[in-house]
Design an enzyme around this catalytic site. Structure first.
Site, PDB file in Angstrom:
ATOM      1  N   ALA A   1       0.937  -1.073   0.105  1.00 37.08           N
ATOM      2  CA  ALA A   1      -0.109  -0.157   0.001  1.00 37.08           C
ATOM      3  C   ALA A   1       0.799   1.313   0.019  1.00 37.08           C
ATOM      4  O   ALA A   1       1.985   1.155   0.448  1.00 37.08           O
ATOM      5  CB  ALA A   1      -0.965  -0.010   1.216  1.00 37.08           C
TER       6      ALA A   1
ATOM      7  N   GLY B   1      -0.757  -5.856  -0.588  1.00 39.18           N
ATOM      8  CA  GLY B   1      -1.369  -5.811  -1.765  1.00 39.18           C
ATOM      9  C   GLY B   1      -0.637  -6.143  -3.081  1.00 39.18           C
ATOM     10  O   GLY B   1      -1.250  -6.495  -4.095  1.00 39.18           O
TER      11      GLY B   1
ATOM     12  N   GLU C   1      -1.036  -9.454  -3.483  1.00 38.78           N
ATOM     13  CA  GLU C   1      -2.413  -9.768  -3.767  1.00 38.78           C
ATOM     14  C   GLU C   1      -2.749  -9.576  -5.106  1.00 38.78           C
ATOM     15  O   GLU C   1      -3.635 -10.346  -5.801  1.00 38.78           O
ATOM     16  CB  GLU C   1      -3.374  -9.007  -2.854  1.00 38.78           C
ATOM     17  CG  GLU C   1      -3.181  -9.461  -1.381  1.00 38.78           C
ATOM     18  CD  GLU C   1      -4.302  -8.644  -0.439  1.00 38.78           C
ATOM     19  OE1 GLU C   1      -5.322  -9.115  -0.100  1.00 38.78           O
ATOM     20  OE2 GLU C   1      -3.999  -7.435  -0.256  1.00 38.78           O
TER      21      GLU C   1
ATOM     22  N   GLU D   1       0.600  -7.634   6.496  1.00 42.61           N
ATOM     23  CA  GLU D   1      -0.297  -6.871   7.109  1.00 42.61           C
ATOM     24  C   GLU D   1      -0.626  -6.826   8.660  1.00 42.61           C
ATOM     25  O   GLU D   1      -0.979  -5.890   9.292  1.00 42.61           O
ATOM     26  CB  GLU D   1      -1.866  -6.925   6.262  1.00 42.61           C
ATOM     27  CG  GLU D   1      -1.751  -6.370   4.930  1.00 42.61           C
ATOM     28  CD  GLU D   1      -1.353  -7.381   4.014  1.00 42.61           C
ATOM     29  OE1 GLU D   1      -1.612  -7.311   2.705  1.00 42.61           O
ATOM     30  OE2 GLU D   1      -0.844  -8.614   4.282  1.00 42.61           O
TER      31      GLU D   1
END
Length: 705
Positions: A68, A107, A110, A130
């Site tokens: 992020a 992310g 992901e 995270e």
């Protein structure tokens, strides 16, 4: 042919039937709004172009996607949301390949998991960290990773926050292939061409079935029980297990919805505020005035004076950083012990399979034992790590002053002593600094960099650069008895002693402090460090102690019996047969009762909450004094000191952040109430009173520094 402008953060170009989608958002290709929108636009572009048969997602620079964008933390979310981007990538009717080099974290991973195929280059690092921010993967990671690498392995990856190498990711099933070389685009195009030539179909992770659901759920039950024991009240780990459980029990879309709900719960948790504060604070501590004013000196060779536990640990830390180290001790017997202390660390790594015998030999080839100060002449940095006695340390520095080359940095590893006085023993006080390592020095992250009055700015900058090379977390501290950490520790340990004398047992106090989130209570820590260390400090300070100040003698009575903790098999706790975990000792409780009776104290009961409130109020109050005196630059420096060196629960952000989250007015009200019993010890810090009167927080001081 180019199909996007060079200044966009996501650029596309056609290479035959492959649309290359390059993320170029320095420094780490973080998933800011422009990147998310660019990825979505690239998928739409590919879908509308009949000539495109495959998409290749790559990162520019040295990173795939590091996660992020921290610049968006705390701001309202801007569309498109990352889960929508990932779902759209996975839904593509044309093959999507992620070519991963460097970090693919959070992310970023992901995004890669939502691609149909994954290729990793050497140096790739994959992880879902995270949990370190009090969150869980919220863009399908908890649903896709279990389908690729297995339920238990995926949950453990998320709970640990660790990174996998490219080879480990291949073995785990997160990537399909490894590629040689350093060109992710070329390797990705070759892989895409191979898949197209074989008419390989789209493969969506969501469609992969989880095998043996009963076994997976049983593994999650066991993992949940273990996590509940180990997380010490941390909110997000059990939510991670719940989200992975949804991947097993629910259809994919329902699992995504469950993941999102759990993600929002974590987002709203006050623990996240503490963890995010810790994340940013650890990045801010290196921003010091001296680093802006001067460049660091070159450090290529290290010398360590002293081969005891601390000196050996410092030597190992420097050796692990690739530096040659000369160790100096006073005689052949002492230097033999010093060399054995260093070798013991590497023998342990060999025994655990984490280092080969050849690797150990290569490291020790950079280690030179010596009994002569003359052998430090070539050192750029000399670190003294001898007995904690100021006259002994001054004698060492007088020797170093005569042999160290001009411009060498001379550092003392003292935990408490006056570094200005030590520097004054030399003719070069501008070169003398404090490097307070924490034991074991090769493992503990904290390094207090103590700045005496006459030291040069370039020496301070050198110390911070040295900490970076050692992968330590440096905190700038001023000179006083105990600097930041040990000075504050002495005060909240006094608060614990007062509680013990007033009615709480040491075991009740330790239990309450563990319940707050510390790994150990204060009396367990005393036994681990050695009760004789604190005893020596108390005796050193006895002559200057305020005769009106309350002094609890229980620890002295225990030390007078030779009970120094784990190393003697007995301290506040009993350690039968060398046990590492202590047992309550009835004889200690008898000593406590006798000391109470001697002072006419009628013991009273304290709840766990009352214990913690006093313990923390003492910590925060002294922290405010440390700030006011300029010993710490900012509240965040105190927070990082306690997070990195004193076991403070990370999810609470540090003592000053904790105080902000409680409300400084409430903390001050507690201190004033406690002052009714002991006005000298519980005198409120003027800075704390000032902040409350002005309606400001410690965090405001971080932002104004």
């Amino acid at each position: 042919m180019s199909e996007s402008t060079p200044d966009t953060v996501v650029r596309t170009r056609r290479d035959g039937p492959v649309l290359v989608v390059a993320i170029d958002h320095p420094p780490v290709n973080a998933l800011g709004q422009a990147v998310r929108a660019g990825l979505l636009a690239a998928i739409e572009q590919a879908g509308a172009d009949a000539a495109v048969q495959a998409l290749l997602i790559v990162g520019a620079g040295r990173t795939f996607i590091a996660g992020a964008d921290i610049r968006e933390f705390g701001k309202p979310p801007q569309p498109p949301a990352l889960p929508d981007v990932c779902n759209r990538i996975e839904a593509s009717g044309k093959i999507v390949i992620a070519a991963i080099h460097g970090p693919a974290l959070g992310g970023g991973l992901e995004v890669a998991l939502s691609a149909h195929y994954r290729l990793a280059l050497p140096g790739a690092r994959l992880g879902l960290p995270e949990v370190h921010l009090g969150l869980l993967p919220g863009a399908g990671g908890t649903q896709r990773a279990p389908r690729l690498m297995g339920v238990k392995a995926a949950a453990e990856l998320m709970l640990s926050g660790r990174h996998l190498s490219a080879q480990d990711a291949l073995a785990a099933g997160l990537v399909d292939r490894l590629a040689d070389g350093a060109d992710a685009t070329a390797a990705g195009i070759a892989f895409a061409s191979e898949l197209l030539a074989a008419q390989t179909p789209v493969r969506r992770t969501r469609d992969i079935a989880i095998a043996d659901r009963a076994a997976a759920l049983a593994a999650l039950d066991a993992l949940a029980a273990e996590t509940a024991r180990q997380s010490r009240g941390l909110f997000s780990p059990l939510r991670i297990v719940d989200a992975v459980r949804a991947a097993v029990e629910l259809p994919f879309d329902a699992g995504l919805a469950r993941e999102r709900a759990l993600f929002v719960e974590c987002l709203d948790s006050p623990q996240r505020a503490g963890l995010v504060h810790a994340f940013f604070a650890e990045r801010e501590v290196a921003k010091i005035p001296e680093a802006r004013a001067a460049a660091p000196r070159r450090v290529e060779r290290i010398a360590v004076v002293g081969g005891g536990t601390m000196g050996a640990g410092i030597a190992v830390a420097a050796l692990d950083a690739g530096l040659p180290v000369t160790m100096v001790e006073r005689d052949a017997e002492s230097i033999a012990r010093g060399r054995a202390n260093v070798a013991k660390v590497y023998d342990g790594l060999v025994a655990k399979g984490r280092l080969t015998a050849d690797g150990k030999a290569a490291v020790l080839a950079r280690y030179t034992p010596s009994t002569s100060y003359d052998d430090v002449r070539d050192a750029d940095l000399v670190i003294e790590a001898v007995f904690e006695d100021i006259e002994v340390k001054k004698a060492v520095f007088r020797e170093l002053d005569g042999v160290a080359k001009p411009g060498a940095v001379l550092a003392t590893n003292t935990s408490y002593l006056d570094i200005d006085a030590i520097a004054a023993a030399t003719a070069r006080p501008q070169d003398v600094i404090g490097l307070h390592f924490f034991s074991p020095a090769h493992i503990m992250k904290l390094l207090e960099i103590v700045v005496p009055a006459k030291v040069g700015a370039d020496v301070v900058a050198t110390a911070f650069e040295f900490a970076r090379r050692l992968r330590k977390t440096p905190v700038r501290a001023g000179v006083c008895d105990g600097f930041i950490g040990n000075r504050i520790l002495a005060v909240y340990k006094q608060a614990a002693d007062h509680l013990m004398e007033d009615g709480a047992s040491p075991y009740e106090i330790d239990e309450a402090v563990r319940g707050f989130g510390f790994a150990m209570g204060p009396f367990q820590v005393t036994d681990l460090a050695g009760g004789d260390i604190g005893w020596a400090t108390r005796k050193r300070r006895a002559a200057t102690r305020d005769p009106k100040a309350r002094y609890v003698e229980i620890a002295d009575r225990i030390c007078e019996r030779g009970w120094f903790g784990q190393k003697t098999g007995r301290g506040f706790y009993l350690y039968p047969n060398g046990a590492r975990t202590g047992q309550p000792d009835p004889e200690v409780l008898a000593i406590v009762d006798a000391e109470r009776a001697k002072k006419g104290i009628v013991p009273r009961r304290f709840s766990a909450d009352e214990i913690v409130r006093r313990y923390m109020a003492a910590m925060v109050n002294e922290g405010a004094r440390v700030l006011e005196e300029g010993i710490a630059l900012r509240p965040l420096d105190i927070d990082v000191t306690f997070l990195s060196g004193y076991g403070f629960p990370r999810w609470r952000g540090g003592p000053m952040k904790w105080a902000d989250m409680q409300g400084l007015d409430k903390v001050l009200a507690d201190i004033r109430a406690f002052a009714q019993e002991d006005p000298l010890f519980w005198q409120p810090a003027p800075l704390l009173e000032k902040l409350v009167a002005e309606g400001r927080s410690f965090d405001r001081l971080n932002r104004s520094a």
